[in-house]
Every structure is written in structure tokens, then in C-alpha cells.
Motif scaffolding. Sequence first.
Motif, PDB file in Angstrom:
ATOM      1  N   GLN A 136      51.830  79.667 -12.093  1.00 41.43           N
ATOM      2  CA  GLN A 136      51.945  78.246 -11.781  1.00 41.43           C
ATOM      3  C   GLN A 136      51.708  78.014 -10.284  1.00 41.43           C
ATOM      4  O   GLN A 136      51.037  77.053  -9.890  1.00 41.43           O
ATOM      5  N   ARG A 137      52.244  78.889  -9.452  1.00 38.64           N
ATOM      6  CA  ARG A 137      52.054  78.753  -8.006  1.00 38.64           C
ATOM      7  C   ARG A 137      50.600  78.971  -7.632  1.00 38.64           C
ATOM      8  O   ARG A 137      50.073  78.297  -6.722  1.00 38.64           O
ATOM      9  N   ARG A 195      48.001  78.250  -9.516  1.00 37.29           N
ATOM     10  CA  ARG A 195      47.267  77.054  -9.926  1.00 37.29           C
ATOM     11  C   ARG A 195      47.444  75.930  -8.926  1.00 37.29           C
ATOM     12  O   ARG A 195      46.558  75.134  -8.691  1.00 37.29           O
ATOM     13  N   GLU A 221      55.844  82.019 -13.292  1.00 39.30           N
ATOM     14  CA  GLU A 221      56.067  81.282 -12.041  1.00 39.30           C
ATOM     15  C   GLU A 221      54.941  81.536 -11.043  1.00 39.30           C
ATOM     16  O   GLU A 221      54.440  80.599 -10.400  1.00 39.30           O
TER      17      GLU A 221
END
Length: 182
Positions: free
Chosen positions: A168-169, A171, A165
Motif C-alpha cells: 500500500q505504501r 502504491r 502495508e
Amino acid sequence: KDAVSSLLVLSCLCSVVGAEVLTMDQAFQLALSHSETIKEQQAALLQNRFLQDQVVASYRPTVTAVGTGVVQDAYEGSSSVSSFFQQFTPTAKLNASYTIYNGFKDQISLQNYQSQRLALQAELQTLGRQLYQTVSKAYVQLAALNQSIETYKNQLQFTQQLVVELQQRARLGKSRTSEVLA
């Protein structure tokens, strides 16, 4: 020595993937069947029982029986007629003896073997209880270790989900790279 080997066998059997979980009774029976100390004690008890039976046998009378038979050709004849026939002679002998007094040696020996048998039986029961206690402790420890492994697996999965998670944040630009590395 027996406790360590039973713990190793128990842990190996429970750690196999897809293996059936052992109950406490199954684990105890498995440890009991592999215990050399218990087997040695049972052999000593059997030997004591054999020696005690020998002493008891000396109290009983001794009886021997011998039977024989003789087959013999015999000649029967007179001046005018002669003939041969077989003659059978059986013989039987029976001897019995009983020791009336031997100085109570057998009785003292029998009492000694009976006392030894009782001591061996008590020691065998004690060994069985000790083995049961050892196996039960190992069983509880194994269950606690399996629970700890499950807890660590859950923590690892949670941490992996958190890292995914945060990556992803990062990116998307919503987190800093330092938060992901921490």
C-alpha cells in the motif's frame, strides 16, 4: 513399535480440524488399548494362571458318581390270577480317589508356575510404565509441535500484514519497490 503407532494415532486424532483435545489419560488409555505387546503379555499371564489351576486341581481328590435305573415288566401270577406290573431297580455307584504321594512333582510344578506368574506380572507392570512414559513424551512433543505451529501461523500473519502495508505504501509512493521485495 507400539510407541510409534501410539504417537501416530495420537497425532492423527489431535490434528483433525475441530477435534476434541485428548487428555494425557485418554491418550494413555488409547495407546494401551492398541498395544499388541501388552495384549500378548496379558494372554501369557492368563495361560500361566490356567496351567497353575490345573496343577492345583491335581491336589484335590477325584470323585465320580454314576446312577442308573432299570424299569422292567414283571409277571406275577398264580393258578387263578395273573397280572403284569413294572418293577424299577435303581443302582448308584460312588468312587473317590486321592493320590497320597507323587514325588512332589506337582508341588515343584506349582512353585514354578507361581514364580513365572510373578515374573509375568512384573514384566507387564514394566511394559505399562514404559508405554506411559512413551505416550507422555509423545504427548509433550505433540503439544510443543502444536505450539510451534501456532507461533509460525502468527509470524506468517504478521508478515502478510507487513507485506500488505508495504504494498500500500509503494502504491502511494511512500516506499520503494525494493523495500517491498525485501
